[in-house]
Design a protein around this motif. Structure first.
Motif, PDB file in Angstrom:
ATOM      1  N   PHE A 362       1.025  -1.035   0.135  1.00 12.15           N
ATOM      2  CA  PHE A 362      -0.218  -0.523  -0.341  1.00 12.15           C
ATOM      3  C   PHE A 362       0.837   0.979   0.070  1.00 12.15           C
ATOM      4  CE2 PHE A 362      -2.377  -3.290   1.668  1.00 12.15           C
ATOM      5  CZ  PHE A 362      -4.262  -2.700   1.230  1.00 12.15           C
ATOM      6  N   SER A 363       2.259   1.187   1.050  1.00 11.45           N
ATOM      7  CA  SER A 363       2.434   1.684   0.888  1.00 11.45           C
ATOM      8  C   SER A 363       3.264   2.886  -0.368  1.00 11.45           C
ATOM      9  CB  SER A 363       4.015   2.122   1.667  1.00 11.45           C
ATOM     10  OG  SER A 363       4.547   1.132   1.224  1.00 11.45           O
ATOM     11  N   LEU A 364       3.331   2.473  -1.843  1.00 14.50           N
ATOM     12  CA  LEU A 364       4.060   2.809  -2.575  1.00 14.50           C
ATOM     13  C   LEU A 364       2.927   3.049  -3.276  1.00 14.50           C
ATOM     14  CD1 LEU A 364       6.085   2.032  -4.521  1.00 14.50           C
ATOM     15  CD2 LEU A 364       5.155   0.597  -6.072  1.00 14.50           C
ATOM     16  N   HIS A 365       1.585   3.121  -3.041  1.00 12.66           N
ATOM     17  CA  HIS A 365       0.517   4.325  -4.084  1.00 12.66           C
ATOM     18  C   HIS A 365       0.344   5.354  -3.547  1.00 12.66           C
ATOM     19  CE1 HIS A 365      -0.832   0.839  -6.368  1.00 12.66           C
ATOM     20  NE2 HIS A 365      -0.562   0.217  -5.608  1.00 12.66           N
ATOM     21  N   LYS A 366       0.785   5.842  -1.996  1.00 11.23           N
ATOM     22  CA  LYS A 366       1.244   6.961  -1.068  1.00 11.23           C
ATOM     23  C   LYS A 366       1.841   7.532  -1.370  1.00 11.23           C
ATOM     24  CE  LYS A 366       0.730   8.691   3.998  1.00 11.23           C
ATOM     25  NZ  LYS A 366       0.530   8.384   4.976  1.00 11.23           N
ATOM     26  N   GLU A 367       3.354   6.656  -1.980  1.00 11.47           N
ATOM     27  CA  GLU A 367       4.662   7.456  -2.467  1.00 11.47           C
ATOM     28  C   GLU A 367       4.704   8.136  -3.809  1.00 11.47           C
ATOM     29  OE1 GLU A 367       8.700   8.933  -2.148  1.00 11.47           O
ATOM     30  OE2 GLU A 367       7.377   7.122  -1.445  1.00 11.47           O
ATOM     31  N   PHE A 368       3.815   7.189  -4.586  1.00  7.94           N
ATOM     32  CA  PHE A 368       2.860   7.989  -5.297  1.00  7.94           C
ATOM     33  C   PHE A 368       2.239   9.157  -5.729  1.00  7.94           C
ATOM     34  CE2 PHE A 368       2.235   3.886  -8.308  1.00  7.94           C
ATOM     35  CZ  PHE A 368       4.338   3.433  -8.446  1.00  7.94           C
ATOM     36  N   GLN A 369       1.414   9.343  -4.492  1.00  4.90           N
ATOM     37  CA  GLN A 369       0.452  10.617  -4.127  1.00  4.90           C
ATOM     38  C   GLN A 369       1.556  11.710  -3.873  1.00  4.90           C
ATOM     39  OE1 GLN A 369      -3.134  10.885  -4.976  1.00  4.90           O
ATOM     40  NE2 GLN A 369      -2.200  13.145  -4.368  1.00  4.90           N
ATOM     41  N   PHE A 370       2.210  11.457  -2.902  1.00  2.00           N
ATOM     42  CA  PHE A 370       3.457  12.419  -2.249  1.00  2.00           C
ATOM     43  C   PHE A 370       4.060  13.051  -3.740  1.00  2.00           C
ATOM     44  CE2 PHE A 370       3.637  10.473   2.266  1.00  2.00           C
ATOM     45  CZ  PHE A 370       2.825  11.521   2.577  1.00  2.00           C
ATOM     46  N   LEU A 371       4.766  12.418  -4.579  1.00  2.00           N
ATOM     47  CA  LEU A 371       5.155  12.941  -6.019  1.00  2.00           C
ATOM     48  C   LEU A 371       4.711  13.801  -6.627  1.00  2.00           C
ATOM     49  CD1 LEU A 371       7.107   9.151  -6.884  1.00  2.00           C
ATOM     50  CD2 LEU A 371       8.193  11.907  -5.859  1.00  2.00           C
ATOM     51  N   GLN A 372       2.393  13.102  -7.174  1.00  2.00           N
ATOM     52  CA  GLN A 372       2.414  13.957  -7.931  1.00  2.00           C
ATOM     53  C   GLN A 372       1.924  15.596  -6.372  1.00  2.00           C
ATOM     54  OE1 GLN A 372      -1.828  13.036 -10.470  1.00  2.00           O
ATOM     55  NE2 GLN A 372      -2.174  13.457  -8.278  1.00  2.00           N
ATOM     56  N   ASP A 373       1.728  15.282  -5.344  1.00  2.00           N
ATOM     57  CA  ASP A 373       1.804  16.029  -5.038  1.00  2.00           C
ATOM     58  C   ASP A 373       2.769  18.033  -5.476  1.00  2.00           C
ATOM     59  OD1 ASP A 373      -0.609  15.547  -3.627  1.00  2.00           O
ATOM     60  OD2 ASP A 373       0.720  14.607  -2.134  1.00  2.00           O
ATOM     61  N   ALA A 374       3.612  16.979  -5.301  1.00  2.00           N
ATOM     62  CA  ALA A 374       5.070  17.737  -5.307  1.00  2.00           C
ATOM     63  C   ALA A 374       5.514  18.402  -7.168  1.00  2.00           C
ATOM     64  CB  ALA A 374       6.319  16.940  -5.365  1.00  2.00           C
ATOM     65  N   GLY A 375       3.916  17.578  -7.841  1.00  2.00           N
ATOM     66  CA  GLY A 375       4.623  18.481  -8.914  1.00  2.00           C
ATOM     67  C   GLY A 375       4.322  17.978 -10.198  1.00  2.00           C
ATOM     68  N   ILE A 376       5.611  16.570 -10.084  1.00  2.00           N
ATOM     69  CA  ILE A 376       5.549  15.397 -10.087  1.00  2.00           C
ATOM     70  C   ILE A 376       4.090  14.966 -11.692  1.00  2.00           C
ATOM     71  CG2 ILE A 376       6.812  13.295 -11.211  1.00  2.00           C
ATOM     72  CD1 ILE A 376       8.161  14.586  -8.352  1.00  2.00           C
ATOM     73  N   ALA A 377       4.278  14.814 -13.153  1.00  2.00           N
ATOM     74  CA  ALA A 377       3.147  14.062 -13.457  1.00  2.00           C
ATOM     75  C   ALA A 377       2.675  12.732 -13.534  1.00  2.00           C
ATOM     76  CB  ALA A 377       3.477  14.984 -14.980  1.00  2.00           C
ATOM     77  N   PRO A 378       1.955  12.294 -13.127  1.00  2.00           N
ATOM     78  CA  PRO A 378       1.680  10.901 -13.640  1.00  2.00           C
ATOM     79  C   PRO A 378       2.777  10.160 -13.927  1.00  2.00           C
ATOM     80  CG  PRO A 378      -0.436  12.153 -13.020  1.00  2.00           C
ATOM     81  CD  PRO A 378       1.018  12.923 -13.607  1.00  2.00           C
ATOM     82  N   TYR A 379       2.830  10.595 -15.570  1.00  2.00           N
ATOM     83  CA  TYR A 379       2.948   9.722 -16.820  1.00  2.00           C
ATOM     84  C   TYR A 379       4.605   9.226 -16.059  1.00  2.00           C
ATOM     85  CZ  TYR A 379       5.775   7.914 -20.764  1.00  2.00           C
ATOM     86  OH  TYR A 379       6.670   7.379 -21.436  1.00  2.00           O
ATOM     87  N   ASN A 380       5.890  10.789 -15.493  1.00  2.00           N
ATOM     88  CA  ASN A 380       6.939  10.543 -14.880  1.00  2.00           C
ATOM     89  C   ASN A 380       6.543   9.563 -13.234  1.00  2.00           C
ATOM     90  OD1 ASN A 380       8.471  12.096 -16.826  1.00  2.00           O
ATOM     91  ND2 ASN A 380       7.557  14.264 -15.614  1.00  2.00           N
ATOM     92  N   ILE A 381       5.856   9.651 -12.960  1.00  2.00           N
ATOM     93  CA  ILE A 381       6.695   8.785 -11.225  1.00  2.00           C
ATOM     94  C   ILE A 381       5.878   7.134 -11.533  1.00  2.00           C
ATOM     95  CG2 ILE A 381       4.546   8.284  -9.889  1.00  2.00           C
ATOM     96  CD1 ILE A 381       3.251  11.117  -9.569  1.00  2.00           C
ATOM     97  N   LEU A 382       5.116   7.423 -12.644  1.00  2.00           N
ATOM     98  CA  LEU A 382       4.747   6.018 -13.725  1.00  2.00           C
ATOM     99  C   LEU A 382       6.392   5.515 -14.341  1.00  2.00           C
ATOM    100  CD1 LEU A 382       1.398   5.584 -15.245  1.00  2.00           C
ATOM    101  CD2 LEU A 382       1.961   4.291 -13.318  1.00  2.00           C
ATOM    102  N   LEU A 383       6.801   6.394 -15.101  1.00  2.00           N
ATOM    103  CA  LEU A 383       8.445   5.660 -15.429  1.00  2.00           C
ATOM    104  C   LEU A 383       8.969   4.965 -14.170  1.00  2.00           C
ATOM    105  CD1 LEU A 383       9.544   8.703 -17.981  1.00  2.00           C
ATOM    106  CD2 LEU A 383       9.005   6.545 -18.209  1.00  2.00           C
ATOM    107  N   ALA A 384       9.050   5.771 -12.552  1.00  2.00           N
ATOM    108  CA  ALA A 384      10.246   5.888 -11.937  1.00  2.00           C
ATOM    109  C   ALA A 384       9.764   4.382 -11.270  1.00  2.00           C
ATOM    110  CB  ALA A 384       9.526   6.754 -10.771  1.00  2.00           C
ATOM    111  N   SER A 385       8.562   3.841 -12.203  1.00  2.00           N
ATOM    112  CA  SER A 385       8.091   3.000 -11.025  1.00  2.00           C
ATOM    113  C   SER A 385       8.242   1.805 -12.339  1.00  2.00           C
ATOM    114  CB  SER A 385       6.617   2.351 -10.670  1.00  2.00           C
ATOM    115  OG  SER A 385       6.490   1.530  -9.751  1.00  2.00           O
ATOM    116  N   THR A 386       8.193   1.751 -13.382  1.00  2.00           N
ATOM    117  CA  THR A 386       8.015   0.621 -14.270  1.00  2.00           C
ATOM    118  C   THR A 386       9.716   1.239 -15.345  1.00  2.00           C
ATOM    119  OG1 THR A 386       7.190   2.699 -15.855  1.00  2.00           O
ATOM    120  CG2 THR A 386       5.604   0.796 -14.799  1.00  2.00           C
ATOM    121  N   VAL A 387       9.245   1.362 -16.064  1.00  2.00           N
ATOM    122  CA  VAL A 387      10.962   1.667 -16.977  1.00  2.00           C
ATOM    123  C   VAL A 387      12.109   1.373 -16.238  1.00  2.00           C
ATOM    124  CG1 VAL A 387      12.036   3.051 -19.000  1.00  2.00           C
ATOM    125  CG2 VAL A 387       9.862   2.310 -19.569  1.00  2.00           C
ATOM    126  N   ASN A 388      11.856   2.769 -15.978  1.00  2.00           N
ATOM    127  CA  ASN A 388      12.985   3.317 -14.648  1.00  2.00           C
ATOM    128  C   ASN A 388      13.973   2.075 -14.083  1.00  2.00           C
ATOM    129  OD1 ASN A 388      13.127   5.660 -16.046  1.00  2.00           O
ATOM    130  ND2 ASN A 388      13.106   7.007 -14.027  1.00  2.00           N
TER     131      ASN A 388
END
Length: 454
Positions: A362-388
């Protein structure tokens, strides 16, 4: 082909029966030879795009076709999944995970139920054998995500001579760990020797930044595992800490990080947990949180009572600043700096540092939310969890995107995560190595963990 499929289905049925008698059969999904996901919207992660109304064909754990559903069907599927109105993404990666007990089965259920198909354990703790866990997954004895691991967390006392450095690197390789993880306090000559031995043997050195050295030294590793580390590092030539710099002036630092080609782990959620521990009302709310049921009893005792070490810090002052104020300021800075890193093209790795009420999965999805709150676009957040992560782990030929020839590690979502990263939580089903787990099976996994921790 038909005979081969019947044999595989028969063997799988036997395995399910065996595990049924052991009481763990619900951990297995269906594994037919050919699976077709129909009418699904595919987010391939090869670029920021949604491929509408697609058919994705999986055979023996591999993606063999991605095509419009209107195309003529060329495969006879053993299982057809209706993806109408839904979104398919690559499996997610938890790149900073800690196994907190010696039985990984419940953690793996939490990870899979949250769409996580790749995980990197970040320290072998007492009583654990991370390589055995990894090998059990590889041979199919244990159902779990793609698993990578470091050896024990190494501090200065573990590396007191150049000879000891050479022995440690050799022992890590012989044992079969994937990475060697270090603390933040190594003497310069030991640190440089470790980097030299790692490079000579093709063995990646990762971990905490070397806080007593200028930033450039830390950028020689393969990855720094927390954005938090940048709070404590000095800039190009030493001197004042980066936290003392104006966020607006840190683009030059971020560019330096980018040019080094290092990867940076995120782990914002664990820092938020610390802040909640320092606040009486928030800590009381944590004790009643709905996810407490997924925390083992001993962990509840350690982290949700006054035994919690961060509770003991709440009235302390650091350089004349109360802990809650300072750590609140730190957290705001971290989110701002994470955004600067992304804006400068730095490759992030999604990780949550599963600790305390940072609940596995569950914590990974909360991590995503904080990154989005920081102004990072969802696509870049997904990159950090897939391609990168796939690039980082040298697995991009087989992981990280939805493309022909890639392994079938997939997550089916009810809503589009590119609209809002919260939608990664709308999980309809998960495919792990070609095995399909529908929502009902994922819910059973979660219930099993809850019952195990009562």
């Amino acid at each position: 082909m038909e005979l081969y499929c019947r044999k595989r289905i028969y063997l799988m049925n036997q395995l399910v029966f065996i595990f049924f008698t052991l009481g763990t059969h619900n951990f297995f999904g269906q594994s037919p030879c050919i699976i077709s996901i129909e009418n699904v919207n595919v987010i391939p992660m090869t670029e920021e795009i949604v491929l509408d109304t697609q058919r994705v064909i999986i055979s023996d754990g591999k993606i063999v076709k991605v095509e419009p559903t209107s195309s003529a069907i060329q495969y006879q599927a053993n299982l057809t999944i209706d993806g109408t109105g839904k979104y398919l993404i690559p499996g997610l990666s938890e790149m900073h995970y800690h196994l907190r007990n010696n039985d990984p089965i419940n953690d793996f259920k939490l990870l899979i139920a949250n769409g996580i198909t790749t995980v990197r354990n970040m320290a072998e703790r007492k009583g654990q054998d991370q390589v055995v866990i990894k090998n059990r997954i590889l041979v199919g004895d244990l159902i779990g995500p793609n698993y990578f691991t470091t050896g024990p967390y190494l501090q200065a006392m573990s590396l007191q001579s150049e000879e000891q450095v050479m022995e440690v690197v050799q022992s890590h390789q012989e044992k079969g760990y994937d990475f060697l993880k270090i603390a933040d306090n190594l003497p310069l000559e030991i640190y440089l020797k470790l980097l030299e031995e790692g490079e000579k043997n093709g063995f990646p050195i990762i971990g905490h930044a070397q806080r007593n050295l200028p930033l450039e030294y830390s950028l020689r590793m393969k990855s720094i595992e927390h954005v938090e580390e940048f709070l404590y590092i000095s800039g190009r030539y030493g001197g004042k800490k980066l936290f003392k710099e104006d966020l607006a002036d840190l683009n030059g630092i971020a560019l330096q990080v980018k040019q080094s080609d290092i990867y940076i782990g995120t782990t914002l959620v664990v820092f938020d947990f610390i802040n909640q521990c320092l606040d009486d009302k928030k800590f009381a709310a944590l004790q009643k949180h709905e996810l407490v049921k997924y925390l083992p009893k001993q962990e509840r005792e350690n982290f949700l009572t006054e035994k919690n070490d961060y509770r003991k810090m709440k009235n302390h002052e650091f350089e004349g600043i109360k802990a809650d104020t300072l750590f609140g300021d730190y957290f705001l800075w971290l989110k701002g700096f994470a955004r600067i890193l992304v804006d400068n093209g730095v490759q992030l790795l999604s990780g949550s540092d599963t600790y305390g009420m940072v609940i596995t999965g569950f914590s990974l999805h909360k991590e995503f939310q904080f990154l989005q709150d920081a102004g990072i676009a969802p696509y870049n957040i997904l990159l950090a969890s897939t391609v990168n992560p796939a690039r980082y782990l040298n697995k991009y030929a087989s992981e990280g995107t939805i493309s022909v020839g890639k392994n079938a590690n997939l997550v089916l979502l009810d809503k589009n995560p590119l609209d809002n990263i919260k939608n990664t939580q709308t999980i309809v089903g998960v495919m792990l190595k070609g095995k399909w787990f529908n929502r009902a099976q994922l819910d059973v996994m979660l219930k099993e963990v809850e019952l195990a921790y009562k």
